[in-house]
Design an enzyme around this catalytic site. Structure first.
Site, PDB file in Angstrom:
ATOM      1  N   CYS A   2       0.841  -1.184   0.000  1.00 53.63           N
ATOM      2  CA  CYS A   2       0.000   0.000   0.000  1.00 53.63           C
ATOM      3  C   CYS A   2       0.884   1.246   0.000  1.00 53.63           C
ATOM      4  CB  CYS A   2      -0.910   0.003   1.222  1.00 53.63           C
ATOM      5  SG  CYS A   2      -1.877  -1.514   1.417  1.00 53.63           S
ATOM      6  N   ARG A  27       1.681   0.874  -6.031  1.00 52.98           N
ATOM      7  CA  ARG A  27       1.880   0.042  -4.838  1.00 52.98           C
ATOM      8  C   ARG A  27       0.575  -0.589  -4.356  1.00 52.98           C
ATOM      9  NH1 ARG A  27       6.907   1.656  -1.891  1.00 52.98           N
ATOM     10  NH2 ARG A  27       6.030   0.535  -0.139  1.00 52.98           N
ATOM     11  N   TRP A  73      -3.841  -1.973  -1.188  1.00 55.73           N
ATOM     12  CA  TRP A  73      -3.874  -3.313  -1.766  1.00 55.73           C
ATOM     13  C   TRP A  73      -4.497  -4.208  -0.707  1.00 55.73           C
ATOM     14  CZ3 TRP A  73      -1.697  -8.167  -0.672  1.00 55.73           C
ATOM     15  CH2 TRP A  73      -1.763  -9.104  -1.717  1.00 55.73           C
ATOM     16  N   ASN A 107       0.105   0.576   6.401  1.00 54.57           N
ATOM     17  CA  ASN A 107       0.651  -0.441   5.506  1.00 54.57           C
ATOM     18  C   ASN A 107       1.114  -1.604   6.368  1.00 54.57           C
ATOM     19  OD1 ASN A 107       0.317   1.404   3.473  1.00 54.57           O
ATOM     20  ND2 ASN A 107       2.498   1.736   3.111  1.00 54.57           N
ATOM     21  N   GLY A 108       0.905  -2.826   5.897  1.00 54.92           N
ATOM     22  CA  GLY A 108       1.380  -3.991   6.647  1.00 54.92           C
ATOM     23  C   GLY A 108       0.238  -4.880   7.089  1.00 54.92           C
ATOM     24  N   GLU A 491      10.123 -16.986 -16.493  1.00 54.58           N
ATOM     25  CA  GLU A 491       9.804 -15.563 -16.455  1.00 54.58           C
ATOM     26  C   GLU A 491       8.790 -15.200 -17.538  1.00 54.58           C
ATOM     27  OE1 GLU A 491       9.945 -11.385 -15.673  1.00 54.58           O
ATOM     28  OE2 GLU A 491      10.100 -13.228 -14.508  1.00 54.58           O
ATOM     29  N   LYS A 495       5.098 -13.548 -16.827  1.00 57.36           N
ATOM     30  CA  LYS A 495       4.641 -12.301 -17.429  1.00 57.36           C
ATOM     31  C   LYS A 495       3.272 -12.470 -18.074  1.00 57.36           C
ATOM     32  CE  LYS A 495       7.633  -9.589 -16.133  1.00 57.36           C
ATOM     33  NZ  LYS A 495       7.515 -10.388 -14.921  1.00 57.36           N
ATOM     34  N   GLU A 498       0.545 -12.892 -15.411  1.00 58.74           N
ATOM     35  CA  GLU A 498       0.368 -11.694 -14.593  1.00 58.74           C
ATOM     36  C   GLU A 498      -0.570 -10.684 -15.229  1.00 58.74           C
ATOM     37  OE1 GLU A 498       4.099 -10.319 -11.938  1.00 58.74           O
ATOM     38  OE2 GLU A 498       4.587 -10.577 -14.056  1.00 58.74           O
ATOM     39  N   HIS A 514       7.747 -36.320 -19.272  1.00 56.05           N
ATOM     40  CA  HIS A 514       7.495 -36.779 -17.906  1.00 56.05           C
ATOM     41  C   HIS A 514       6.201 -36.213 -17.327  1.00 56.05           C
ATOM     42  CE1 HIS A 514      11.375 -38.745 -17.717  1.00 56.05           C
ATOM     43  NE2 HIS A 514      11.931 -37.642 -18.201  1.00 56.05           N
ATOM     44  N   LYS A 613       2.915  -3.781  -6.801  1.00 55.10           N
ATOM     45  CA  LYS A 613       4.293  -3.686  -7.259  1.00 55.10           C
ATOM     46  C   LYS A 613       5.286  -4.053  -6.171  1.00 55.10           C
ATOM     47  CE  LYS A 613       7.602  -2.664 -10.098  1.00 55.10           C
ATOM     48  NZ  LYS A 613       7.844  -3.528 -11.253  1.00 55.10           N
TER      49      LYS A 613
END
Length: 618
Positions: A2, A27, A73, A107-108, A491, A495, A498, A514, A613
């Site tokens: 946040c 954020r 967030w 925040n937290g 990666e 992407k 996301e 496999h 983020k």
């Protein structure tokens, strides 16, 4: 995750708060709000974006010299107005919706919020949200006896978890207090008329002040007009020698979109410059690139432990191949959020390497402290923020110079991390006697050519767009790579999932038979990273396994691989083979593929659902 902005000023502070939130919206963007002292407490909250909140405060005429603001967030409670910050405490017996007494942003995560909630409810406090944050507001209210700083100081002693807080009380205009533990908070010393600010990131205060004090773990801060006071968790006053004012040029222009459609697109195309900036001043390979005393540390270690999360974890996985092949040093890569919760075997002759864009990633910081607690004192961070907690807490550091990265899906931070990790590989190889002068010169020549090589890769964008049109119609995708390109496949899959919300998985190509081969159909595109390396012929066999089952291949191939487009095989030819550094080039088309697929699907590219983020909570 946040974002917080707060302050006291002789002018109307609300435009500063809203502007700061706009810079911190990356954020957290589930909801946002602002509260001010205006003959009592007044607030505006919204589940829309900060721009809409700015219009709302103008319409409602919210203005004051004292205020706090937040972009959220969601952790506890759904994204809804009643869960949005700032939260008010009303006191026992107060009517629902009445003017509050304590205003607070947080925040937290407070881990003991259920216990505190029950105790406060027993005293008559009524809760209007599902958040853990509202507990703190009521707790401070219950402890208030005319001094909001004293109430905050008493309250934090009862909190278990992580927090950055900004608080004010209706009976104390022109005063904001704050505290931090496990979540970043900075103090901005204002240039106008004794004003002062708090923020979760110095960038929020760009253009307002460049005089920044980085608060440390457990610090509390008291802001008033013309003065501020910092204390540690025991209430001891901390002077300028312990918490110095630093000049921080957090340019607001770095966060401007310019001619690009999205920040992610802008940041993909900034990678040649970001790599060049990250390598600026590197005239030769020397341990001192990582800080004073690095040679002594590198001589004292015989293994490497890399701790990271998300995209940074994949950069660490790539570095493992480099470190073991070039520096010939045993390397272990751990997901930071898992490492500290398992029993491991510590070795004091280990170099603990953390990787983080923000340098505030909660899981990675906790893993670092756990490793230090196990007696592993040699620590180094690869980080994009020189003033972050990660840099302050590590013995050595290499600061990447990617610049501000706003898009939630990391791009230029990843490639600059790889550049820093490759330099670390060369420095360790040199100290261990595995790097000749000729090899050093050749590697440095390749690194200096990276910006030009990246420009050539970016020119492939039209071909990637044609792929994206196919992918936008799919629900699933597989990504394959071998050797040091397997992490690049990981990666690429990350992407895509996301920002386009397409389910994507990555595998070492040799693992197809496999299990994953059972998923291959014409409706499952298979992206293959195919550099011309020692594993190419093996990879070609894996590709034939896909075609034999009717799968459709999308191949990123080096020019000399002799892989050509045909029925069911679509090839984009990379401009040049780049040896050990080819992961830095091969990841860029995968970034573009994710971006253009998301664009075709109409998703929110820069602010994908459920993500933030900077992950500053566990």
């Amino acid at each position: 995750m946040c974002g917080i902005v707060a302050g006291v000023s002789g002018r109307d502070i609300v435009p500063v708060l809203v502007q700061g939130l706009q810079r911190l919206e990356y954020r957290g963007y589930d909801s946002c709000g602002v509260a001010v002292h205006s003959g009592g407490l007044k607030r505006a909250r919204s589940v829309a974006r900060v721009a809409e909140l700015g219009q709302q405060v103008q319409t409602e005429g919210i203005a004051s010299g004292t205020g706090i603001a937040h972009t959220r967030w969601a952790t506890h409670g759904a994204p809804a107005v009643h869960n949005a910050h700032p939260h008010f405490s009303h006191g026992p017996g107060a009517a629902s919706g009445s003017a509050g007494r304590v205003a607070l942003v947080h925040n937290g995560i407070i881990e003991n919020h259920d216990e505190l909630r029950a105790a406060l409810q027993a005293r008559g406090y009524v809760f209007e949200s599902q958040t853990d944050t509202e507990v703190i507001a009521h707790l401070i209210d219950s402890l208030y006896d005319g001094d909001v700083f004293a109430a905050l100081q008493a309250a934090v002693k009862q909190l278990h978890g992580a927090y950055a807080l900004a608080v004010f009380h209706k009976d104390e205009p022109h005063r904001v207090v704050g505290a931090r533990a496990g979540s970043p908070l900075v103090l901005g010393v204002g240039a106008e008329g004794g004003e002062h600010f708090l923020a979760s990131d110095a960038m929020a205060l760009a253009g307002v002040t460049d005089q920044i004090v980085y608060l440390e773990e457990g610090d509390l801060v008291d802001l008033q007009m013309g003065r501020y006071w910092i204390a540690d968790g025991e209430g001891r006053s901390l002077g300028a020698a312990q918490r110095p004012v630093r000049t921080v040029h957090a340019h607001s222009g770095a966060a401007e979109l310019g001619p690009y459609r999205h920040y992610m697109q802008k940041e993909i195309f900034e990678q040649p410059r970001a790599i060049a900036d990250t390598l600026e001043g590197v005239a030769g390979v020397t341990p001192e690139l990582f800080g004073d005393g690095a040679y002594r540390v590198f001589k004292d270690i015989d293994r490497v432990l890399i701790l990271a999360c998300g995209t940074s974890y994949y950069s660490g996985c790539t570095a493992k191949y480099w470190l073991e092949a070039i520096a010939r040093i045993p390397t272990q890569v751990e997901v930071a959020s898992e490492y500290r919760y398992r029993t491991s075997v510590p070795d004091p002759r280990t170099l603990v390497v953390t990787i983080s864009q923000s340098g505030e990633t909660a899981d990675t910081l906790a893993a670092l402290r756990h490793a230090q607690g196990l007696g592993m004192k040699h620590t180094l961070t690869i980080c994009n923020v020189s003033t972050s907690a990660m840099v302050r807490e590590c013995e050595l550091a290499y600061i990447t110079r990617a610049g501000v990265e706003i898009g939630v899906a990391s791009t230029k931070a990843f490639t600059t991390q790889l550049a820093g990790l490759f330099l670390l590989t060369l420095a360790l190889a040199q100290v261990r006697g595995h790097l000749s002068d000729e090899q050093e010169a050749e590697h440095l020549k390749s690194m200096r050519h990276l910006p030009v090589a990246l420009q050539a890769v970016l020119a492939l964008e039209p071909q990637v767009i044609s792929w994206a049109e196919d992918f936008a119609r799919m629900d699933n995708a597989l990504f394959l790579g071998r050797g040091l390109h397997y992490p690049i496949a990981l990666e690429g899959a990350l992407k895509l999932k996301e920002i386009s919300y397409i389910h994507a998985e990555a595998y070492p190509a040799g693992e197809l038979k496999h299990g994953p081969l059972a998923l291959v159909t014409a409706a499952m595109p298979v992206v293959t990273v195919a550099p011309n390396d020692a594993l190419l012929e093996k990879l070609k066999s894996n590709m034939q396994e896909v075609r034999a089952r009717g799968g459709v291949l999308y191949v990123l191939a080096d020019a000399d691989t002799r892989i050509t487009s045909s029925e069911g095989i679509y090839v984009i030819r990379m401009p040049e083979h780049y040896g050990a550094l080819s992961p830095i080039l091969h990841v860029v088309p995968l970034q573009l593929l994710a971006y253009h697929t998301a664009l075709a699907k109409g998703t929110d590219v820069d602010k994908p659902r459920n993500l933030a983020k900077s992950v500053t909570v566990e």
